[in-house]
Structure formats: C-alpha cells, structure tokens
Write an enzyme that holds these catalytic residues in place. Structure first.
Site, PDB file in Angstrom:
ATOM      1  N   ASP A 236      -3.726   2.325  -5.263  1.00  0.00           N
ATOM      2  CA  ASP A 236      -2.420   2.316  -4.577  1.00  0.00           C
ATOM      3  C   ASP A 236      -2.209   1.071  -3.732  1.00  0.00           C
ATOM      4  O   ASP A 236      -1.386   1.068  -2.824  1.00  0.00           O
ATOM      5  CB  ASP A 236      -2.259   3.580  -3.718  1.00  0.00           C
ATOM      6  CG  ASP A 236      -2.849   3.450  -2.333  1.00  0.00           C
ATOM      7  OD1 ASP A 236      -3.870   2.761  -2.172  1.00  0.00           O
ATOM      8  OD2 ASP A 236      -2.257   4.026  -1.401  1.00  0.00           O
ATOM      9  N   GLU A 237      -2.924  -0.003  -4.056  1.00  0.00           N
ATOM     10  CA  GLU A 237      -2.926  -1.143  -3.138  1.00  0.00           C
ATOM     11  C   GLU A 237      -3.046  -2.459  -3.907  1.00  0.00           C
ATOM     12  O   GLU A 237      -3.822  -2.566  -4.845  1.00  0.00           O
ATOM     13  CB  GLU A 237      -4.176  -0.956  -2.277  1.00  0.00           C
ATOM     14  CG  GLU A 237      -4.302  -1.745  -1.069  1.00  0.00           C
ATOM     15  CD  GLU A 237      -5.726  -1.565  -0.507  1.00  0.00           C
ATOM     16  OE1 GLU A 237      -6.122  -2.421   0.264  1.00  0.00           O
ATOM     17  OE2 GLU A 237      -6.417  -0.590  -0.873  1.00  0.00           O
TER      18      GLU A 237
ATOM     19  N   ASP B 278       0.866  -1.192   0.000  1.00  0.00           N
ATOM     20  CA  ASP B 278       0.000   0.000   0.000  1.00  0.00           C
ATOM     21  C   ASP B 278       0.900   1.239   0.000  1.00  0.00           C
ATOM     22  O   ASP B 278       1.758   1.392   0.857  1.00  0.00           O
ATOM     23  CB  ASP B 278      -0.899  -0.002   1.246  1.00  0.00           C
ATOM     24  CG  ASP B 278      -1.948   1.090   1.199  1.00  0.00           C
ATOM     25  OD1 ASP B 278      -3.143   0.760   1.313  1.00  0.00           O
ATOM     26  OD2 ASP B 278      -1.576   2.268   1.071  1.00  0.00           O
TER      27      ASP B 278
HETATM   28  P1  TTP Z   1      -5.171   5.151   1.101  1.00  0.00           P
HETATM   29  O1  TTP Z   1      -4.154   4.100   0.801  1.00  0.00           O
HETATM   30  O2  TTP Z   1      -6.283   4.808   2.022  1.00  0.00           O
HETATM   31  O3  TTP Z   1      -4.466   6.428   1.718  1.00  0.00           O
HETATM   32  P2  TTP Z   1      -3.076   7.058   1.377  1.00  0.00           P
HETATM   33  O4  TTP Z   1      -2.302   6.259   0.393  1.00  0.00           O
HETATM   34  O5  TTP Z   1      -3.282   8.483   0.982  1.00  0.00           O
HETATM   35  O6  TTP Z   1      -2.353   7.072   2.784  1.00  0.00           O
HETATM   36  P3  TTP Z   1      -1.730   5.832   3.573  1.00  0.00           P
HETATM   37  O7  TTP Z   1      -0.275   6.191   3.688  1.00  0.00           O
HETATM   38  O8  TTP Z   1      -2.428   5.847   4.892  1.00  0.00           O
HETATM   39  O9  TTP Z   1      -1.972   4.601   2.770  1.00  0.00           O
HETATM   40  O10 TTP Z   1      -5.811   5.654  -0.238  1.00  0.00           O
HETATM   41  C1  TTP Z   1      -5.084   5.798  -1.454  1.00  0.00           C
HETATM   42  C2  TTP Z   1      -5.515   7.046  -2.194  1.00  0.00           C
HETATM   43  O11 TTP Z   1      -6.919   7.010  -2.405  1.00  0.00           O
HETATM   44  C3  TTP Z   1      -5.247   8.332  -1.431  1.00  0.00           C
HETATM   45  O12 TTP Z   1      -3.928   8.832  -1.649  1.00  0.00           O
HETATM   46  C4  TTP Z   1      -6.308   9.250  -1.933  1.00  0.00           C
HETATM   47  C5  TTP Z   1      -7.459   8.332  -2.308  1.00  0.00           C
HETATM   48  N1  TTP Z   1      -8.515   8.409  -1.272  1.00  0.00           N
HETATM   49  C6  TTP Z   1      -9.599   9.262  -1.487  1.00  0.00           C
HETATM   50  O13 TTP Z   1      -9.674   9.929  -2.530  1.00  0.00           O
HETATM   51  N2  TTP Z   1     -10.559   9.355  -0.519  1.00  0.00           N
HETATM   52  C7  TTP Z   1     -10.499   8.659   0.647  1.00  0.00           C
HETATM   53  O14 TTP Z   1     -11.382   8.798   1.507  1.00  0.00           O
HETATM   54  C8  TTP Z   1      -9.379   7.784   0.865  1.00  0.00           C
HETATM   55  C9  TTP Z   1      -9.277   6.984   2.143  1.00  0.00           C
HETATM   56  C10 TTP Z   1      -8.417   7.700  -0.125  1.00  0.00           C
HETATM   57 MG    MG Z   2      -2.083   4.172   0.648  1.00  0.00          MG
END
Ligand code: TTP
Ligand code: MG
Length: 419
Positions: free
Chosen positions: A135-136, A22
């Site tokens: 992103d996962e 992730d």
């Molecule tokens: P996430 O992997 O949940 O968050 P992240 O990558 O920004 O942070 P982390 O380091 O905690 O993993 O989500 C991936 C992308 O999805 C994030 O960069 C932006 C988008 N996203 C939204 O647009 N709305 C949301 O509510 C969430 C949770 C994520």
């Molecule tokens: Mg992320």
C-alpha cells in the site's frame, strides 16, 4: 520557502520532487469496497477471532476502531477486549452493541488486486515509481510538476485513486524520500502535506525521534538517555557523541534528522534468478531424503517464479559437501518456460548424475535466465525464439513487508534461504 526561489520554479539542478503515497487503513479500506455497509464502522482485519480460535493478530484497524485502542500487530485477544465483536455483543447482554465492531479475515489475493489498480494510477502519474509494500510507493515527479503546482498534482492523484479504485491515499511531498515518507504520515487519513526544500529542517525539528528514518524503539530509548528527544535534538547533536554510541549508523540517522537524504527514487528491479536452499541437519548421506528436499525446493522456486510472472530458461542445483565445497550444476533449456514439474525433473537429474553418494550439508534449487516479458509467452509453444532479454537488476533486499511474498513452504526444521 527559500527566499531565492521564484514561485512556480521547477526543482533546481539535482533537487528532486518526491511524493510518498500510503493508503489509509489499507486492508480495511479494501474490505469496505466489497462491503460498503462497513463504511464508518469500527472494523478490524486480522486472524484468529472466530469461535474456537485464540491465536492471531490484527493486520489493520479502521480509524474508527483505532479510537478504541486497536492497532496493527496487536494480539487479536487484546483487540477483542478493547473492541468486542458485534456478533458477540448482540448475544451477550453484558456487552454494548454500540461499542462493538466488525471483524474480517485477511484476504491477501483481494488486497493485491486492489493494490494493482492503485499502482496503475501511480505509474500513469509519475516518471519513476518505487513500490515498497502493498500500500505504499515513492514517486519521483521532478520532471512533471513544479513546487508551486505539486499540491494540485497530489490532490488530483488522490481524487483519481478515490474515484477509480475507491480507497483513500495520504500523500507527502518533499525533496527527499525520508521527508516525503514522514510527510505522508502527518495528516492521515486522507492527508496531504507538502514540505518545500527550504522547510525540511523546520518540518523535522519538532518531530519525536522515532519518526526519523532508521530510528527504532531501541535506538530511540538509547537516544533519550542522551537527552536527545526530538529530530531537532538529533540534528543538532554532537556527531562525535553519536559516533561513539552508534558508529556510522549514528551519523546516518543524524543526517536523516537534518533532512539530508541522497537516495534517488529507483524502480524495483527484477531478480536475475530465484532460488531456495536448505541446510541439512541429520540425514547427510540419504539420497532419497535429498531427492525429496529437491522436489520440495523445486516446487517452492517454481511457485515463486509463477507469482512473479517470471519464465526461466535455466534450472540448476547447488549441493554443498564437506568441508564447505559449493557445487553448482545447471541445465539450460531451448526456451523460457513456466513448468514446475520440469524444475523438479531437471533438479533430480542433475543430482542423480553426480551426487547420490555424496555427504550433503546444504542443498538448493535455482532458476535463472529469467524473462518477464508477457510477449515471451507467445513463443513458448514453438520453442522457436530462444532469445532472452537481459535482466540486469538485482532484487532489492531489506525493505519491510515486501509486497506479495508468500511464506516459504514448510520444510521441517530446516530454514529455507535464497542462494
Ligand atoms: P500500513 O500502511 O502500515 O497501515 P494501514 O494502511 O493499515 O494504515 P495507515 O492508514 O496508518 O497507513 O500497512 C498497510 C497494510 O499492511 C495494512 O492495511 C495491513 C498490513 N499490515 C499488517 O498486516 N501487519 C502490520 O503490522 C502492519 C503495520 C500492516
Ligand atoms: Mg497504509
């Protein structure tokens, strides 16, 4: 580690080595790639922060911005209160420039392109990859590494992503998908956590129940009312009590809390067909209106196929007439195409042939006989190779924030759904 396990031993029969990758504050990391001055700064990516705009939400915040309490899905107005915009702070003497941050709008196309680069690396480093969002992804690496060297493998993967693409990933490794997912989140940002088979229960036990796969905020508060506060409490809970309160789902989350998760990492399937339909409220017998809808739906389906890089050989319509008779008609072309105008034309022809006088409850357009092979394109002009590869996989449903799906075309009050 399991007492019987030899160091360096491969996974046992039926046991998997699963990694969950992730990316850290992904959209913000992408923005920093093209604007390195943002490195180390509080950075919010979202919508609605420009002067005159009021509505919008935070998509993500850099870890520096999270220190100010800014988080994903927060209203942008609240984020601006917690972390004012630098631009505003420079002009407003009441604000401290040092305690302000940078705001950038969401640019999905750019984030998709970075995501593609990461995916290429993931596919190079695992036998099976299941992408679950932009992103996962889950990776099955059972046949590539042993428990003894999986940490080195993960470090190398992270280093390759960082040096090739320029963004940081957190990685969790475990014998199940749910444990790997929790593990990738435990040490963010730039995290790496390996949970070996004998450690899954002790890894889960102290975690808050919200961290268990399938437990949302509502279930969590219901569980808390039963004095079940940690994953360990849930794992040890009386199955009958859980069954009484939550039915099968209660037993399922108990299994996850115990680290039991039989799911295999499977690649995302390709869809067999793509469709859009809409229910018709008022104008049930208005053929001009039906034709308009078909054109819009046809365009929506064709756009969706283009985004998925799918060619279609069959174009069809669905017309639901009272009481609930489903009529489907389709026309097959000599070869696969990507041709939005043709989708509309064929859909309208099929409608005109039979349905202009019909009372219609629902109407839809579908393209099927899909092919995804780029090589197909070469045959398109000549129409000389009508062979279409079999596409057996069904598009998976039910995963949050699936990658790359744009919103549907607006169609008044009607709801667009697949059929
Ligand atoms: P996430 O992997 O949940 O968050 P992240 O990558 O920004 O942070 P982390 O380091 O905690 O993993 O989500 C991936 C992308 O999805 C994030 O960069 C932006 C988008 N996203 C939204 O647009 N709305 C949301 O509510 C969430 C949770 C994520
Ligand atoms: Mg992320």
């Amino acid at each position: 580690m399991d007492a019987q396990r030899l160091p360096g031993a491969p996974a046992r029969d039926g046991e998997r080595i699963v990694a969950h990758v992730d990316m850290d504050c992904f959209y913000a990391a992408c923005e920093r790639l093209r604007e390195p001055a943002l490195d180390g700064e509080p950075l919010v990516v979202g919508m609605g922060f420009e002067p005159g705009e009021t509505i919008g939400a935070v998509a993500t915040a850099s870890y520096e911005a999270r220190e100010y309490g800014v988080e994903s899905a927060m209203a942008i107005s609240e984020a601006l209160e917690k972390l004012p915009r630098k631009l505003d702070a420079v002009e407003d003497p009441a604000l401290d420039v040092e305690e302000a941050g940078f705001y950038r709008p969401v640019d999905m196309a750019y984030y998709q392109s970075i995501s593609e680069e990461v995916r290429t690396i993931l596919h190079d480093n695992a036998d099976v990859v299941r992408e679950v969002s932009i992103d996962e992804a889950y990776l099955d690496v059972t046949d590539r590494v042993t428990w003894a060297d999986v940490a080195d493998w993960a470090r190398e993967l992270k280093a390759t992503i960082a040096s090739t693409v320029g963004v940081d990933a957190s990685v969790g490794v475990a014998p199940t998908m749910s444990a790997a997912k929790v593990a990738s989140d435990r040490d963010k940002p730039d995290g790496l956590v390996v949970v070996e088979p004998g450690e899954v229960r002790s890894f889960f036990d102290p975690l808050p129940i919200e961290d268990v796969h399938g437990v949302g905020p509502v279930t969590a508060s219901e569980l808390e009312a039963l004095d079940i506060e940690t994953a360990g409490d849930l794992a040890a809970a009386d199955p009958d009590v859980l069954d009484d309160h939550f039915g099968d789902r209660g037993l399922e989350i108990r299994r996850y809390a115990r680290g039991d998760d039989e799911r295999d990492v499977t690649p995302r399937g390709k869809p067999k067909s793509l469709s859009r339909e809409t229910a018709i409220g008022g104008q049930k017998e208005d053929s001009e209106y039906h034709r308009e809808l078909l054109s819009t739906l046809g365009e929506a389906v064709a756009n969706r196929a283009s985004r998925k890089e799918a060619f279609y050989q069959t174009i069809g319509i669905k017309v639901v007439t009272p009481p609930f008779d489903i009529n489907t008609r389709a026309h097959s072309l000599p070869g696969p195409v990507d041709d939005p105008a043709l989708v509309q034309e064929v859909a309208l022809d099929l409608y005109d042939a039979e349905f202009t006088d019909a009372t219609v409850r629902k109407i839809g357009v579908r393209v099927s006989n899909l092919s995804f092979d780029d090589a197909e394109q070469a045959n398109l002009t000549g129409w000389d190779d009508p062979s279409v590869p079999d596409v057996d996989d069904v598009e998976p449903i039910g995963e949050a924030r699936s990658t790359g799906e744009s919103p549907d075309l607006p169609l008044g009050q009607s709801r667009l759904t697949d059929f």
